[in-house]
Scaffold this motif. Structure first.
Motif, PDB file in Angstrom:
ATOM      1  N   GLY A  43      -4.239  -0.355  -4.974  1.00 38.60           N
ATOM      2  CA  GLY A  43      -3.256  -1.412  -4.776  1.00 38.60           C
ATOM      3  C   GLY A  43      -2.689  -1.927  -6.093  1.00 38.60           C
ATOM      4  N   TYR A  44      -1.437  -2.368  -6.068  1.00 39.49           N
ATOM      5  CA  TYR A  44      -0.796  -2.938  -7.254  1.00 39.49           C
ATOM      6  C   TYR A  44       0.317  -3.884  -6.815  1.00 39.49           C
ATOM      7  CZ  TYR A  44       2.978   0.438  -6.424  1.00 39.49           C
ATOM      8  OH  TYR A  44       3.996   1.157  -5.859  1.00 39.49           O
ATOM      9  N   GLU A  54      -0.151  -1.448  -1.179  1.00 36.14           N
ATOM     10  CA  GLU A  54      -1.450  -0.808  -0.958  1.00 36.14           C
ATOM     11  C   GLU A  54      -1.227   0.554  -0.314  1.00 36.14           C
ATOM     12  OE1 GLU A  54      -5.348  -0.580  -1.507  1.00 36.14           O
ATOM     13  OE2 GLU A  54      -4.458  -2.569  -1.733  1.00 36.14           O
ATOM     14  N   GLY A  55      -1.248   1.625  -1.089  1.00 36.49           N
ATOM     15  CA  GLY A  55      -1.145   2.977  -0.563  1.00 36.49           C
ATOM     16  C   GLY A  55       0.237   3.594  -0.704  1.00 36.49           C
ATOM     17  N   ARG A  56       0.283   4.900  -0.424  1.00 37.67           N
ATOM     18  CA  ARG A  56       1.517   5.671  -0.582  1.00 37.67           C
ATOM     19  C   ARG A  56       2.601   5.245   0.412  1.00 37.67           C
ATOM     20  NH1 ARG A  56      -2.544   9.106  -2.026  1.00 37.67           N
ATOM     21  NH2 ARG A  56      -2.161  10.352  -3.883  1.00 37.67           N
TER      22      ARG A  56
END
Length: 99
Positions: A43-44, A54-56
């Protein structure tokens, strides 16, 4: 190909059909085949609007909702032409849009 399940009484993997225990690594003809899994992106915080990503899947949605393009999708080679018009003018280079 046999299917193995965990036998709690014996504490080992056994063949589902026959109940025979699974052979050790040294006794098997080939190594145990297991599926390969890949973790998702950590996550970023989005640099575009500050939302938590959070996630692709969330990253793709963030790029689409903010009308952005992934940097990996941009062309790498520019044949000596510069992408930034101000930078090209400052350094006497040719801009990509100039022909």
């Amino acid at each position: 190909m046999p299917t193995y399940v965990f036998d709690r009484e014996r504490g080992c993997m056994v063949d589902k059909a026959t109940g025979l225990p699974m052979l050790n690594q040294e006794e098997r003809a080939r190594p145990l085949q297991t599926p390969v899994t890949f973790g998702d992106l950590p996550g970023y915080r989005s640099p575009i609007d500050g939302k938590w990503i959070e996630g692709r899947r969330a990253r793709q949605y963030d790029l689409q909702s903010n009308n952005c393009v992934d940097a990996n999708d941009l062309p790498r080679k520019t044949n000596g032409k510069l992408k930034n018009a101000r930078f090209a003018a400052k350094h006497n280079g040719m801009h990509l849009l100039e022909r």
